[in-house]
Write an enzyme that holds these catalytic residues in place. Structure first.
Site, mmCIF file in Angstrom:
data_model
loop_
_atom_site.group_PDB
_atom_site.id
_atom_site.type_symbol
_atom_site.label_atom_id
_atom_site.label_comp_id
_atom_site.label_asym_id
_atom_site.label_seq_id
_atom_site.Cartn_x
_atom_site.Cartn_y
_atom_site.Cartn_z
ATOM 1 N N ASP A 75 7.489 36.653 32.368
ATOM 2 C CA ASP A 75 6.877 36.775 31.043
ATOM 3 C C ASP A 75 5.363 36.897 31.131
ATOM 4 O OD1 ASP A 75 6.966 34.019 31.911
ATOM 5 O OD2 ASP A 75 6.342 33.407 29.900
ATOM 6 N N GLU A 137 7.627 31.068 31.471
ATOM 7 C CA GLU A 137 6.664 30.173 32.131
ATOM 8 C C GLU A 137 5.489 29.887 31.218
ATOM 9 O OE1 GLU A 137 3.035 29.173 34.531
ATOM 10 O OE2 GLU A 137 3.402 30.915 33.224
ATOM 11 N N GLU A 138 5.054 30.908 30.489
ATOM 12 C CA GLU A 138 3.841 30.783 29.679
ATOM 13 C C GLU A 138 4.009 29.849 28.487
ATOM 14 O OE1 GLU A 138 1.124 31.803 30.690
ATOM 15 O OE2 GLU A 138 1.318 33.656 31.852
ATOM 16 N N HIS A 359 -4.656 36.646 31.142
ATOM 17 C CA HIS A 359 -4.612 36.380 29.696
ATOM 18 C C HIS A 359 -5.703 37.102 28.913
ATOM 19 C CE1 HIS A 359 -2.267 32.300 30.219
ATOM 20 N NE2 HIS A 359 -1.809 33.271 31.000
#
Length: 392
Positions: A75, A137-138, A359
């Protein structure tokens, strides 16, 4: 096609899958499964309860204990409201950089691992190479936590894990945990002209945040001596406070999104205990004196353990041999590494790219970093793991 060109091609395909955490990842997982299957791997998929997301666990070589697992998350974070100058879901190569959402966090490592699969398959191996690719995971390492339950039931287990988060190919042997929560306040709405007749959820949420900030300062003042983390203390962050509906309405509901990154598990226990006492002894009695059904409830979004540095670490030794690194560091950001460590594996975090690019708009991975990662994995393919490299 040479190794680097093949990796770039795979990375371009991976970036084209818009696997934002809120959306399914099944198309990307199917693509990974197909490539690994072509290399001869035994592939297992583990779907989540919705059926829209899946983990992948695959093995090349004998299904015995020992060996190495190469791990990454599928992800990526959202691109909405970010000032991208390029299409985030189409890889662009420019001036020695590969641009696209997830390029460094962390599809670059996944692409390198996939590109190396045929070489891993052709090597004469006494110990297996495993691949673990997870979802979400995020947003709390949800997929990795589910994957650990699958691995717990296996009769064999990897000895070491390499988590390919972007570290500029530095070896990371320790990081803080990541604990995320949402605390919800249920009050009693009413007209703003008679505040004593209602229970203003926003006001109590503000007082809760104030107590959080007191604990934040307390933890900063009590930073452990000799800590290798930067910053060395347990951190607390208030991400959002939302509630209410209008200027003249007593807010009936509010919630606070917050997190802490504990340098020690005892700090996390202390924060949770102090907040529970503050709610039960101060806030709730005041709220329920007006309205007995008032409530404060905290939802655990995720409690992911940190990676604890250890004196003996087989993963650190092997990766140091492969990369030529002379030492290992600790970092403040979290990964899935602690979950693998909790299963008894020796673990390091080491992957291409910089966390400084993760990000952000126009995220990129330097081609030189990708090449260094391929060099490490090539060395792993050539290294014959023997009985001394097994832990179970």
């Amino acid at each position: 096609m040479d190794r680097l060109a093949r990796t770039k091609a795979i990375l371009g395909d991976l970036i084209a899958f818009p696997t934002v955490s809120a959306d399914p990842n099944l198309e990307m997982i199917a693509y990974l499964a197909d490539l690994l299957g072509q290399a001869g791997a035994h592939v297992e998929l583990q779907r989540d309860d919705t059926g829209h997301k899946a983990n992948l666990f695959a093995t090349l070589g004998p299904e015995v204990s020992g060996g190495v697992v190469l791990s990454g998350h599928s992800d990526v974070v959202p691109v909405a409201e970010q000032p991208w100058t390029l299409d985030p879901f189409a890889m662009t190569e420019r001036d020695g950089r590969l641009y696209g959402r997830g390029a460094c966090d962390m599809k670059g490592f996944i692409a390198a691992a996939l590109a190396m699969a045929p070489e891993f398959a052709s090597a004469d191996r006494a110990r297996p190479i495993h691949f673990a690719f997870t979802y979400d995971e995020e947003v709390g390492c949800l997929g990795a936590r589910a994957l650990m339950r699958l691995l717990e039931d296996k009769p064999y287990r990897p000895a070491i894990a390499i988590i390919g988060e972007p570290t500029e190919m530095r070896i990371i042997e320790g990081h803080k945990g990541c604990y995320e929560y949402t605390t919800r306040f249920e009050g009693l709405a009413g007209h703003g002209s008679a505040p004593e007749r209602g229970v203003n959820a926003v006001e109590f949420a503000v007082r809760y945040v104030a107590r959080l900030l007191e604990l934040k300062d307390e933890l900063r003042r009590s930073a452990p001596e000799g800590s290798r983390f930067d910053p060395p203390w347990t951190t607390v962050n208030v991400g959002a406070l939302q509630g209410g509906s209008a200027h003249n309405v007593i807010a009936g509901r509010a919630h606070v999104d917050w997190e802490m990154r504990p340098a020690a598990e005892a700090d996390a226990d202390y924060v949770k205990t102090q907040l529970a006492l503050y709610c039960s002894q101060r806030l709730l009695p005041e709220m329920r004196a007006v309205w007995p059904e008032a409530s404060i409830e905290t939802e655990v979004i995720g409690e992911v353990a940190g990676l604890v540095p250890t004196d003996a670490n087989l993963a650190r030794r092997i990766v140091a041999e492969l990369t030529g690194a002379n030492g290992a560091d600790c970092v403040p950001f979290g990964t899935e590494a602690g979950l693998f460590q909790a299963l008894g594996m020796d673990v390091v975090v080491c992957g291409p790219g910089s966390i400084e690019q993760a990000h952000k708009a126009d995220e990129y991975l330097e081609v030189a970093q990708l090449s260094r990662c391929l060099d490490m994995l090539s060395g792993l393919a050539e290294r014959r793991l023997g009985p001394e490299d097994a832990k179970g």
